[in-house]
Design an enzyme around this catalytic site. Structure first.
Site, PDB file in Angstrom:
ATOM      1  N   SER A 176      -4.025  -8.130   7.690  1.00 31.76           N
ATOM      2  CA  SER A 176      -4.543  -8.014   6.232  1.00 31.76           C
ATOM      3  C   SER A 176      -6.110  -7.541   6.350  1.00 31.76           C
ATOM      4  O   SER A 176      -6.753  -7.872   7.475  1.00 31.76           O
ATOM      5  CB  SER A 176      -4.572  -9.341   5.185  1.00 31.76           C
ATOM      6  OG  SER A 176      -5.424  -8.945   3.998  1.00 31.76           O
ATOM      7  N   HIS A 177      -6.556  -6.840   5.633  1.00 31.90           N
ATOM      8  CA  HIS A 177      -7.901  -6.465   5.572  1.00 31.90           C
ATOM      9  C   HIS A 177      -8.870  -7.507   5.497  1.00 31.90           C
ATOM     10  O   HIS A 177      -9.988  -7.584   5.855  1.00 31.90           O
ATOM     11  CB  HIS A 177      -8.345  -5.639   4.517  1.00 31.90           C
ATOM     12  CG  HIS A 177      -8.048  -4.197   5.077  1.00 31.90           C
ATOM     13  ND1 HIS A 177      -6.789  -3.723   5.033  1.00 31.90           N
ATOM     14  CD2 HIS A 177      -8.811  -2.915   4.791  1.00 31.90           C
ATOM     15  CE1 HIS A 177      -6.614  -2.331   5.442  1.00 31.90           C
ATOM     16  NE2 HIS A 177      -8.117  -1.764   5.238  1.00 31.90           N
ATOM     17  N   SER A 178      -8.392  -8.637   5.091  1.00 36.16           N
ATOM     18  CA  SER A 178      -9.181 -10.082   4.852  1.00 36.16           C
ATOM     19  C   SER A 178      -8.490 -11.095   5.679  1.00 36.16           C
ATOM     20  O   SER A 178      -7.435 -11.410   5.596  1.00 36.16           O
ATOM     21  CB  SER A 178      -9.196 -10.474   3.378  1.00 36.16           C
ATOM     22  OG  SER A 178      -9.353 -11.828   3.324  1.00 36.16           O
ATOM     23  N   GLY A 212     -11.693  -5.203   6.886  1.00 35.98           N
ATOM     24  CA  GLY A 212     -10.968  -3.957   7.632  1.00 35.98           C
ATOM     25  C   GLY A 212     -10.019  -5.030   8.582  1.00 35.98           C
ATOM     26  O   GLY A 212      -9.692  -6.095   8.264  1.00 35.98           O
ATOM     27  N   ASP A 225      -0.829  -4.837   5.230  1.00 41.35           N
ATOM     28  CA  ASP A 225      -1.281  -4.744   3.486  1.00 41.35           C
ATOM     29  C   ASP A 225      -1.503  -3.164   3.324  1.00 41.35           C
ATOM     30  O   ASP A 225      -0.608  -2.555   3.111  1.00 41.35           O
ATOM     31  CB  ASP A 225      -2.462  -5.765   3.212  1.00 41.35           C
ATOM     32  CG  ASP A 225      -3.866  -5.647   4.010  1.00 41.35           C
ATOM     33  OD1 ASP A 225      -4.024  -4.606   4.679  1.00 41.35           O
ATOM     34  OD2 ASP A 225      -4.706  -6.302   3.475  1.00 41.35           O
TER      35      ASP A 225
END
Lengths: 235, 132
Positions: free
Chosen positions: B8-10, B43, B68
């Site tokens: 995921s970006h997080s 990112g 994601d």
């Protein structure tokens, strides 16, 4: 142009690109904040800062292929956003075309391999409002200018930069269909694409270095003139 | 055993989704999560994805990757190419919503007959899950 001079030109182009990205960081971020997640400038800048550190630590006898590959790998590792695999991954793949140095022929091959990988990785086509809109016309123009119009590489490169510039302008009115901007739908129209813009900046820097190294040198070794920098050196 | 990687970006989102997926099966060695760019911002990092894949392959025969958005997909693809250069193990990205896909995949991976393909397909079945 001999190996040492090729190497010198390539390193200078990369350094100038890194400086240009640093200068334009805020502008790229501004463009990206209108239609994306406002990280393009910062991400690319982080990538090129790391590239400069890597190149400074590199052996003096590294050849152009190794340099291009290192630039690609470093961008892949350090950028963090989509520009990493796009610019970096494409440069890594295309670097194999530079096995025998930078020649007119290998620069076309590099450009084509770079474009193919970029389109494949991003699954984007012309008109999606991405960096593909700048790089596709640039690569096609470069190839055509050399292979069909028999222009010297420097002139071909200048035409390619023009084509990229028109490509960037073309991204303004269109609607995004790839990347974060596509979530905005019609609201993405009227904004210039940051990826296409960074592509143009890199091509402009390559052209400037090519001018410096090739000016008045264009008819030397007409059979296989060398140019200091392959087309989409926007790794 | 088939491994799962949540990208995921997080980092927090990835870890949270992993936590949810582990309710269905799997353990520390077979379900991994990565997220965040190389500076810890929003990112994804190819190096981290690559390292996570290599770790998972120590304990599994193949990995299904759940991603994601946008650049997570490209970064995962690039990392997979790099890992695949050193191994014969199969690694595939599931074209599925990340949370529901991870749950389906975690459940399906517990089957003794699970393959990378069967787990990826289970994850992709989550595309048709209607919430209302």
């Amino acid at each position: 142009m001999d190996e040492t001079r090729q190497r010198e030109a390539l390193l200078e182009a990369i350094e100038n690109i890194a400086d240009r990205i640093d200068e334009e960081r805020e502008y790229l971020t501004e463009l990206d904040s209108a239609i994306g997640d406002a990280d393009h400038g910062a991400n690319l800048n982080r990538g090129f800062k790391a590239v400069m550190e890597k190149l400074e630590a590199m052996d003096d006898d590294a050849d152009v292929q190794e340099i291009a590959k290192t630039v690609g790998m470093t961008l892949v590792s350090e950028v963090g956003g989509a520009a990493g695999p796009l610019y970096g991954g494409s440069a890594m793949t295309a670097s194999t075309e530079l096995e025998d140095g930078i020649t007119t022929e290998s620069s076309v091959a590099f450009a084509e391999a770079f474009l193919e990988k970029l389109q494949d990785r991003g699954d984007a086509r012309v008109g999606d409002k991405t960096m593909v809109d700048a790089i596709t016309p640039a690569v096609h123009t470069y190839k055509k200018s050399i292979e069909q119009d028999d222009l010297p590489p420097l002139e071909a490169l200048a035409k390619a930069v023009d084509a990229a510039e028109r490509g960037v302008e073309f991204t303004v009115p269109i609607r995004a269909s790839k990347g974060r901007a596509s979530f905005l739908g019609w609201r993405s129209t009227g904004h210039q694409d940051p990826g296409a813009t960074s592509t143009l900046f890199m091509l402009e820097e390559i052209l400037a270095v090519a001018e410096q190294y090739l000016e008045g040198d264009t008819d030397v070794d007409a059979a296989s003139p060398t140019i200091p920098d392959e087309e989409p050196e926007e790794e | 055993m088939i491994g799962l990687l949540i990208v995921s970006h997080s980092g927090q989102a990835a870890a949270g989704i992993r936590e949810i997926a582990m309710e269905m099966g799997g353990d520390e060695e077979t379900i991994a999560a990565v997220g965040g760019d190389p500076d810890g911002g929003i990112g994804t990092s190819i190096d981290e994805i690559q390292a996570a894949l290599s770790d998972l392959l120590e304990a599994t025969d193949g990995v299904v990757v759940l991603v994601d958005l946008g650049s997570a997909v490209m970064n995962a693809e690039t990392a997979i190419e790099m890992v695949e250069a050193d191994t014969d193990a199969e690694i595939e990205i599931a074209d599925a919503p990340i949370v529901e896909g991870a749950l389906n995949a975690a459940a399906s991976a517990t089957s003794p007959k699970a393959t990378v393909e069967s787990v990826r397909e289970s994850a992709e079945e989550a595309r048709d899950i209607s919430k209302l």
